[in-house]
Scaffold this motif. Structure first.
Motif, short mmCIF file in Angstrom:
data_model
loop_
_atom_site.label_atom_id
_atom_site.label_comp_id
_atom_site.label_asym_id
_atom_site.label_seq_id
_atom_site.Cartn_x
_atom_site.Cartn_y
_atom_site.Cartn_z
N SER A 39 5.33 7.77 -0.95
CA SER A 39 4.75 6.47 -1.80
C SER A 39 5.91 6.23 -2.92
O SER A 39 6.15 4.82 -2.78
CB SER A 39 3.75 6.48 -3.05
OG SER A 39 3.63 7.60 -3.35
N SER A 59 7.18 2.80 -1.56
CA SER A 59 7.69 1.58 -2.57
C SER A 59 9.24 0.69 -2.43
O SER A 59 9.00 -0.53 -2.08
CB SER A 59 6.61 2.13 -3.44
OG SER A 59 6.17 2.43 -3.63
N GLU A 64 7.34 -1.20 2.01
CA GLU A 64 5.15 -1.00 2.22
C GLU A 64 4.71 -0.24 1.04
O GLU A 64 4.85 -1.09 -0.44
CB GLU A 64 5.68 0.14 2.87
CG GLU A 64 6.52 0.74 3.92
CD GLU A 64 6.76 1.75 4.96
OE1 GLU A 64 5.54 3.09 4.40
OE2 GLU A 64 7.64 1.85 5.92
N LYS A 65 3.27 -0.80 1.33
CA LYS A 65 1.79 -0.67 0.54
C LYS A 65 2.09 0.33 -0.46
O LYS A 65 2.98 1.96 -0.23
CB LYS A 65 1.05 -0.34 1.12
CG LYS A 65 0.55 -1.60 1.71
CD LYS A 65 -0.62 -1.61 2.64
CE LYS A 65 -0.86 -0.02 3.76
NZ LYS A 65 -0.23 -0.71 5.03
N LYS A 66 1.64 0.50 -1.76
CA LYS A 66 1.82 1.07 -2.50
C LYS A 66 0.54 1.93 -2.56
O LYS A 66 -0.24 1.57 -2.03
CB LYS A 66 2.22 0.24 -4.12
CG LYS A 66 3.72 -0.27 -4.38
CD LYS A 66 3.14 -0.84 -5.97
CE LYS A 66 4.59 -0.97 -6.30
NZ LYS A 66 5.11 -0.85 -7.86
N GLN A 67 0.16 3.01 -2.88
CA GLN A 67 -0.32 3.89 -2.94
C GLN A 67 -1.08 4.56 -4.47
O GLN A 67 -0.43 4.55 -5.24
CB GLN A 67 -0.16 5.18 -2.67
CG GLN A 67 0.37 4.90 -0.75
CD GLN A 67 0.57 6.89 -0.15
OE1 GLN A 67 -0.13 7.33 -0.29
NE2 GLN A 67 2.01 7.13 -0.11
N TYR A 75 -4.96 -7.57 -4.47
CA TYR A 75 -4.06 -6.39 -4.15
C TYR A 75 -5.95 -5.82 -3.55
O TYR A 75 -7.07 -5.14 -4.26
CB TYR A 75 -3.75 -5.16 -5.39
CG TYR A 75 -3.09 -6.39 -5.63
CD1 TYR A 75 -2.00 -5.40 -5.27
CD2 TYR A 75 -2.74 -6.66 -7.14
CE1 TYR A 75 -0.45 -5.71 -6.06
CE2 TYR A 75 -1.56 -7.37 -7.51
CZ TYR A 75 -0.49 -6.43 -7.22
OH TYR A 75 0.43 -6.36 -7.44
N ASP A 94 -7.41 -3.02 -0.35
CA ASP A 94 -7.12 -1.56 0.04
C ASP A 94 -6.35 -1.62 1.55
O ASP A 94 -7.53 -2.27 1.86
CB ASP A 94 -7.95 -0.59 -0.06
CG ASP A 94 -7.99 0.31 0.44
OD1 ASP A 94 -6.49 1.22 1.08
OD2 ASP A 94 -8.81 1.23 0.96
N GLU A 107 -4.36 -3.54 3.24
CA GLU A 107 -3.57 -4.36 3.37
C GLU A 107 -2.89 -4.68 2.90
O GLU A 107 -1.73 -4.20 2.96
CB GLU A 107 -4.95 -6.14 2.83
CG GLU A 107 -6.31 -6.33 3.59
CD GLU A 107 -6.54 -7.48 3.16
OE1 GLU A 107 -6.33 -8.62 2.67
OE2 GLU A 107 -7.71 -8.06 3.31
N ASN A 108 -2.61 -4.60 0.83
CA ASN A 108 -1.26 -4.47 0.69
C ASN A 108 -1.12 -3.38 -0.25
O ASN A 108 -0.39 -3.37 -0.46
CB ASN A 108 -0.82 -6.17 0.17
CG ASN A 108 -1.99 -6.31 -1.11
OD1 ASN A 108 -3.42 -5.91 -1.00
ND2 ASN A 108 -2.14 -7.17 -1.74
N ILE A 109 -2.01 -2.05 -0.35
CA ILE A 109 -1.60 -1.05 -1.10
C ILE A 109 -2.90 0.01 -0.27
O ILE A 109 -3.49 -0.65 0.55
CB ILE A 109 -2.69 -1.45 -2.81
CG1 ILE A 109 -4.14 -2.10 -2.59
CG2 ILE A 109 -1.97 -2.03 -3.09
CD1 ILE A 109 -4.80 -1.60 -4.03
N THR A 110 -2.55 0.52 -0.54
CA THR A 110 -3.49 2.20 0.01
C THR A 110 -4.07 2.94 -1.35
O THR A 110 -3.47 3.40 -2.02
CB THR A 110 -2.33 3.42 0.63
OG1 THR A 110 -2.34 2.31 1.70
CG2 THR A 110 -3.66 4.14 1.42
#
Length: 349
Positions: A43, A47, A51-54, A82, A84, A86-89
């Motif tokens: 991650s 970042s 890419e999406k933050k986890q 934010y 899940d 879409e823009n975060i995991t």
């Protein structure tokens, strides 16, 4: 579920009959995964490349209060845009009350270098904190972070851990017990002896009862397998039972309620979901709210780069007040007129 009421923290020292405002208890998560799924790589690298933050979520076990804390956290993120997938995991894992599971989940999160961990309940927070000093950890449903060894002090953590506590208004809860059950001479305590949170709350409660000249007895358990025997044993020795926000008993309330109702023993609980599942009454923590509050703390880290070490542990500012009407009727408790507005009739009743 019936309507709950909030009790402002600023008036906790006042009489239990002061006015309360309506509150919402939140919703429950039904996820029951115990083995971490592949989080999709490093991650930190993700970042740095946009890419999406986890976010890893590690939860001690499945029961309504902890599920509500999870839901409140996710809702706080969504309110700020934010989502899940879409823009975060978000990688959610439930330890099912097993410390080995928690250790495995923590290892996976650390190995995957997630950007932030939400730990729900003290054992979950301790499991992750023991594996990393670098990844920010926001915890919730922890009664005392310092007592649990997660921070140097609740005012200034000086570690990679902070979050929201679930300390109860214990004195006000006993005021409620004695208002509903004025003839109580002996109080019974039921709790898991391995939960730091539970031991702390019970010690505070014992000190309070000592000042009032009220006797007490206790039974401790190591797991849900011990709940029936402990409850059956203690109902013959007390006039009322106090349950702290204990994860084992929160997940075993139907068992407790069946025994205490049959023996007409009132049970004052640490939080409202326990009342909804068979306790008599509470003035307690709203877990959806403290989960939401933890989500706002996480956003300060993710958006502003706030240092966890400098973030004081936060407390709840309001509480749920409720009385289980069917239980009160079954055990012969007469609810005073000025408390009748707080009666609930749980859907399961």
């Amino acid at each position: 579920m019936g309507k709950f009421r909030k009790f402002a923290a600023s008036v906790l020292a006042m009489a239990i009959t002061l006015s309360f405002a309506a509150c919402n208890s939140g919703t429950s998560s039904n996820s029951s995964s115990t083995v971490p799924s592949n989080s999709g790589g490093n991650s930190s690298t993700a970042s740095s490349t946009g890419e999406k933050k986890q976010i890893g979520i590690i939860q001690l076990m499945d029961h309504p209060a902890l599920n509500a804390a999870h839901d409140g956290f996710v809702a706080a993120l969504e309110e700020k845009g934010y989502k899940d997938g879409e823009n975060i995991t978000i990688v959610y894992q439930n330890g099912q009350g097993d410390t080995n599971n928690l250790s495995t989940i923590a290892d996976k999160f650390v190995g995957d270098k997630v950007d932030l961990v939400l730990a729900i309940a003290t054992p979950a927070a301790q499991a992750v904190a023991g594996k990393t000093k670098d990844i920010p950890i926001i915890a919730t449903a922890v009664t005392d972070f310092a007592e649990a060894g997660l921070v140097e002090s609740n005012e200034k953590p000086n570690t990679n851990v902070s979050g929201t506590n679930d300390m109860n208004p214990i004195e006000a809860q006993f005021d409620l017990m004695f208002q509903l059950c004025p003839e109580v001479k002996t109080v019974g305590f039921l709790y898991n002896s391995s939960e730091d949170n539970s031991r702390l709350q019970v010690e505070i409660a014992k000190a309070l009862l000592d000042t009032k000249g009220i006797q007490y007895v206790e039974r401790t358990v190591a797991s849900t397998n011990d709940v029936q025997q402990a409850t059956t044993s203690i109902v013959t020795e007390c006039d009322a039972i106090y349950l702290p926000t204990d994860n084992v008993f929160a997940s075993s309330m139907p068992i407790v309620s069946a025994i205490t109702t049959e023996n007409k023993i009132p049970v004052i609980c640490g939080e409202s979901n326990m009342v909804d599942n068979g306790g008599l009454a509470t003035l307690g923590i709203n877990y959806y709210n403290i989960g939401h509050q933890a989500g706002l703390m996480a956003l300060r880290i993710l958006e502003e780069g706030a240092a966890v070490a400098d973030m004081p542990v936060e407390s709840s500012t309001d509480y749920d007040f409720c009385i289980n009407g069917p239980v009160a009727e079954a055990i012969g408790i007469t609810i005073p007129d000025d408390l009748k507005q707080y009666i609930i009739t749980p859907a399961a009743s």
